[in-house]
Design a protein around this motif. Sequence first.
Motif, PDB file in Angstrom:
ATOM      1  N   VAL A 135       0.844  -1.200   0.000  1.00 47.63           N
ATOM      2  CA  VAL A 135       0.000   0.000   0.000  1.00 47.63           C
ATOM      3  C   VAL A 135       0.877   1.249   0.000  1.00 47.63           C
ATOM      4  CG1 VAL A 135      -1.643   1.331   1.373  1.00 47.63           C
ATOM      5  CG2 VAL A 135      -1.971  -1.129   1.082  1.00 47.63           C
ATOM      6  N   ASP A 136       1.952   1.238   0.775  1.00 45.95           N
ATOM      7  CA  ASP A 136       2.869   2.380   0.801  1.00 45.95           C
ATOM      8  C   ASP A 136       3.499   2.601  -0.571  1.00 45.95           C
ATOM      9  OD1 ASP A 136       2.356   2.781   3.473  1.00 45.95           O
ATOM     10  OD2 ASP A 136       4.089   1.626   4.159  1.00 45.95           O
ATOM     11  N   HIS A 137       3.797   1.514  -1.278  1.00 42.63           N
ATOM     12  CA  HIS A 137       4.360   1.634  -2.626  1.00 42.63           C
ATOM     13  C   HIS A 137       3.418   2.408  -3.547  1.00 42.63           C
ATOM     14  CE1 HIS A 137       7.456  -1.227  -1.505  1.00 42.63           C
ATOM     15  NE2 HIS A 137       7.972  -1.201  -2.713  1.00 42.63           N
ATOM     16  N   TYR A 149      -4.812  -7.814  -0.695  1.00 43.29           N
ATOM     17  CA  TYR A 149      -5.785  -8.699  -0.063  1.00 43.29           C
ATOM     18  C   TYR A 149      -6.799  -7.855   0.702  1.00 43.29           C
ATOM     19  CZ  TYR A 149      -3.490 -13.131  -1.114  1.00 43.29           C
ATOM     20  OH  TYR A 149      -2.987 -14.232  -1.767  1.00 43.29           O
ATOM     21  N   VAL A 150      -8.063  -8.039   0.388  1.00 42.20           N
ATOM     22  CA  VAL A 150      -9.156  -7.343   1.039  1.00 42.20           C
ATOM     23  C   VAL A 150      -9.886  -8.346   1.931  1.00 42.20           C
ATOM     24  CG1 VAL A 150     -11.248  -5.954   0.661  1.00 42.20           C
ATOM     25  CG2 VAL A 150      -9.392  -5.912  -1.042  1.00 42.20           C
ATOM     26  N   PRO A 151     -10.152  -8.022   3.216  1.00 42.66           N
ATOM     27  CA  PRO A 151     -10.090  -6.699   3.843  1.00 42.66           C
ATOM     28  C   PRO A 151      -8.816  -6.424   4.625  1.00 42.66           C
ATOM     29  CG  PRO A 151     -11.260  -8.202   5.278  1.00 42.66           C
ATOM     30  CD  PRO A 151     -10.811  -9.021   4.097  1.00 42.66           C
ATOM     31  N   LEU A 155      -7.374   0.174   2.044  1.00 39.00           N
ATOM     32  CA  LEU A 155      -7.685   0.694   0.712  1.00 39.00           C
ATOM     33  C   LEU A 155      -8.053   2.179   0.720  1.00 39.00           C
ATOM     34  CD1 LEU A 155      -9.789  -2.281  -0.697  1.00 39.00           C
ATOM     35  CD2 LEU A 155      -7.397  -1.743  -1.176  1.00 39.00           C
ATOM     36  N   ASP A 156      -7.813   2.861   1.825  1.00 38.84           N
ATOM     37  CA  ASP A 156      -8.128   4.287   1.899  1.00 38.84           C
ATOM     38  C   ASP A 156      -7.366   5.056   0.809  1.00 38.84           C
ATOM     39  OD1 ASP A 156      -9.146   6.706   2.896  1.00 38.84           O
ATOM     40  OD2 ASP A 156      -7.368   7.014   4.135  1.00 38.84           O
ATOM     41  N   GLY A 157      -8.096   5.788  -0.026  1.00 35.98           N
ATOM     42  CA  GLY A 157      -7.473   6.564  -1.094  1.00 35.98           C
ATOM     43  C   GLY A 157      -7.131   5.761  -2.327  1.00 35.98           C
ATOM     44  N   LEU A 158      -7.523   4.497  -2.357  1.00 41.02           N
ATOM     45  CA  LEU A 158      -7.208   3.639  -3.498  1.00 41.02           C
ATOM     46  C   LEU A 158      -8.488   3.186  -4.195  1.00 41.02           C
ATOM     47  CD1 LEU A 158      -4.514   1.312  -1.857  1.00 41.02           C
ATOM     48  CD2 LEU A 158      -4.135   3.447  -3.130  1.00 41.02           C
ATOM     49  N   ALA A 159      -8.447   3.124  -5.516  1.00 44.08           N
ATOM     50  CA  ALA A 159      -9.500   2.478  -6.283  1.00 44.08           C
ATOM     51  C   ALA A 159      -9.105   1.018  -6.471  1.00 44.08           C
ATOM     52  CB  ALA A 159      -9.663   3.169  -7.639  1.00 44.08           C
ATOM     53  N   HIS A 160     -10.088   0.134  -6.655  1.00 45.58           N
ATOM     54  CA  HIS A 160      -9.736  -1.277  -6.801  1.00 45.58           C
ATOM     55  C   HIS A 160     -10.834  -2.032  -7.538  1.00 45.58           C
ATOM     56  CE1 HIS A 160     -12.290  -1.282  -3.221  1.00 45.58           C
ATOM     57  NE2 HIS A 160     -12.495  -2.569  -3.436  1.00 45.58           N
ATOM     58  N   GLU A 161     -10.431  -3.158  -8.104  1.00 49.36           N
ATOM     59  CA  GLU A 161     -11.344  -4.088  -8.763  1.00 49.36           C
ATOM     60  C   GLU A 161     -11.053  -5.494  -8.234  1.00 49.36           C
ATOM     61  OE1 GLU A 161     -13.771  -3.956 -10.938  1.00 49.36           O
ATOM     62  OE2 GLU A 161     -13.693  -1.965 -11.864  1.00 49.36           O
ATOM     63  N   THR A 162     -12.103  -6.207  -7.849  1.00 52.36           N
ATOM     64  CA  THR A 162     -11.942  -7.571  -7.348  1.00 52.36           C
ATOM     65  C   THR A 162     -11.561  -8.519  -8.482  1.00 52.36           C
ATOM     66  OG1 THR A 162     -13.513  -7.242  -5.543  1.00 52.36           O
ATOM     67  CG2 THR A 162     -13.111  -9.514  -6.241  1.00 52.36           C
ATOM     68  N   LEU A 163     -10.529  -9.325  -8.249  1.00 51.73           N
ATOM     69  CA  LEU A 163     -10.080 -10.303  -9.241  1.00 51.73           C
ATOM     70  C   LEU A 163     -10.358 -11.744  -8.823  1.00 51.73           C
ATOM     71  CD1 LEU A 163      -6.588  -8.841 -10.221  1.00 51.73           C
ATOM     72  CD2 LEU A 163      -8.818  -8.369 -11.266  1.00 51.73           C
ATOM     73  N   TYR A 164     -10.383 -11.993  -7.518  1.00 51.24           N
ATOM     74  CA  TYR A 164     -10.466 -13.383  -7.055  1.00 51.24           C
ATOM     75  C   TYR A 164     -11.058 -13.393  -5.649  1.00 51.24           C
ATOM     76  CZ  TYR A 164      -8.840 -18.189  -6.080  1.00 51.24           C
ATOM     77  OH  TYR A 164      -8.764 -19.521  -5.785  1.00 51.24           O
ATOM     78  N   ILE A 253      -8.764 -10.932  -3.567  1.00 52.31           N
ATOM     79  CA  ILE A 253      -7.562 -10.348  -4.159  1.00 52.31           C
ATOM     80  C   ILE A 253      -8.031  -9.299  -5.152  1.00 52.31           C
ATOM     81  CG2 ILE A 253      -5.533 -10.754  -5.586  1.00 52.31           C
ATOM     82  CD1 ILE A 253      -5.313 -13.500  -4.398  1.00 52.31           C
ATOM     83  N   ALA A 254      -7.489  -8.101  -5.024  1.00 50.32           N
ATOM     84  CA  ALA A 254      -7.931  -6.988  -5.859  1.00 50.32           C
ATOM     85  C   ALA A 254      -6.739  -6.321  -6.531  1.00 50.32           C
ATOM     86  CB  ALA A 254      -8.695  -5.962  -5.030  1.00 50.32           C
ATOM     87  N   ILE A 255      -6.962  -5.808  -7.715  1.00 54.90           N
ATOM     88  CA  ILE A 255      -5.992  -4.939  -8.359  1.00 54.90           C
ATOM     89  C   ILE A 255      -6.333  -3.527  -7.885  1.00 54.90           C
ATOM     90  CG2 ILE A 255      -7.430  -4.756 -10.453  1.00 54.90           C
ATOM     91  CD1 ILE A 255      -3.625  -4.790 -10.584  1.00 54.90           C
TER      92      ILE A 255
END
Length: 305
Positions: A135-137, A149-151, A155-164, A253-255
Motif C-alpha cells: 500500500v505504501d508503494h 488482499y481485502v479486507p 484501501l483508503d485513497g485507493l480504487a480497486h477491482e476484485t479479481l479473485y 484479491i484486488a488490483i
Amino acid sequence: MAELETRELEYFIAVAEELHFGRAAVRLSIAQPALSKAIRRIESRLGVPLFVRSSRHVALTPAGAALLQHGRHAVNAVSAAVRNAQRAGDAEARLRLVIKPGGDANLLSGILAAYARRPDARRVDILFSGGTDRVDHLRDGRADVALLYVPFDDLDGLAHETLYVEGRVAILPADHPLASRAELRMADLAGETMPRWKGVSDGGSGPEVVDVAQMTPLVTVGRMIAVLPRSLVEPVPAGLVCVPVTDASPSRIAIAWPERDRRPLVAAFVAAAVSARPASAAEVAAASAESASAATGPAPAASAT
C-alpha cells in the motif's frame, strides 16, 4: 492558518516513528539539536504539543497521533506527484506492479498475458513486498498498481477491482486437536494464539511475524495457529494442516491503484487484469455491483468494485 513544509513533516514523522530524537536525527542525517529545535518550531506554529518528553521517554500526544496519520499521506502524496510527473514525460515509462511473494493466487501469468495482447502494452516491472508495504508503494509513487488482499490491506485513497474471491482456512500443526476436523468455525479457535502481523495494530497475541514464510515454522512447532486466505498456504507445507473456517469472512484479491491516477498506462493494465479474472470473481463483483445499484440507484460507469 498554520502551514508546514514537506521537510518539516518529514522531521516530525521520523521522530514520531522512532520515538527517539537521537535515532531520528541519525535517520535524517542531521544534528539532534537542530532536529529538536525544528520540532519545537512546528509545535509553536501549530499551537499544540506533539510529543510528551522526559529524560527517558518520548510519546505522541493526541495531536501528534493525528498529525502522524495525515502527515504520512501528505508526504506520500508529494512524493507520488513528483514521480508521476517525471513518468508522465517519459514516453518509454514502464508499469510497476507490486505484489506479495506468492500472493497472486496464480493470477499473475494470466494478467500479464492479457496485458501483453494489448497494442498499448508497456514493459511491466514486478516489485515484491510483504506486509503492509505494498500500500505504501502505491501511495508514495514507487508502484503504479498492486495486488492486495481485502479486507486485510488498507484501501483508503485507493480504487480497486476484485479479481479473485476465496475462503479462509485455519493453519494448524498436524498434531493439533482440531487438525482432523473437516471444517471449523471461528468459535472453535477461541483461546488459540494468533500471530501479530507487523504493521497491523489489531492482530493476535502471539509472536510478531512479517509474512507467511516467517509464520509457518512457528505454527509447525505449536507456537501459534493462523487463519489466512487459502492461496497463501498452498501447497500446504509439511507438518501443517489447513482446515476451512466456514464463518470467516471471504478474502478478495484486488488490483488496486491510487484513485486519482487517470493515466492510460494504469487504466490499460487494470482493464487487462479485469478481463483475465476467473469467472467466479467476475460473478461476485457483478452481484455486488447489482446489489449496490438496487440499493442506491445507478452507479457511475467507471466505479470500482
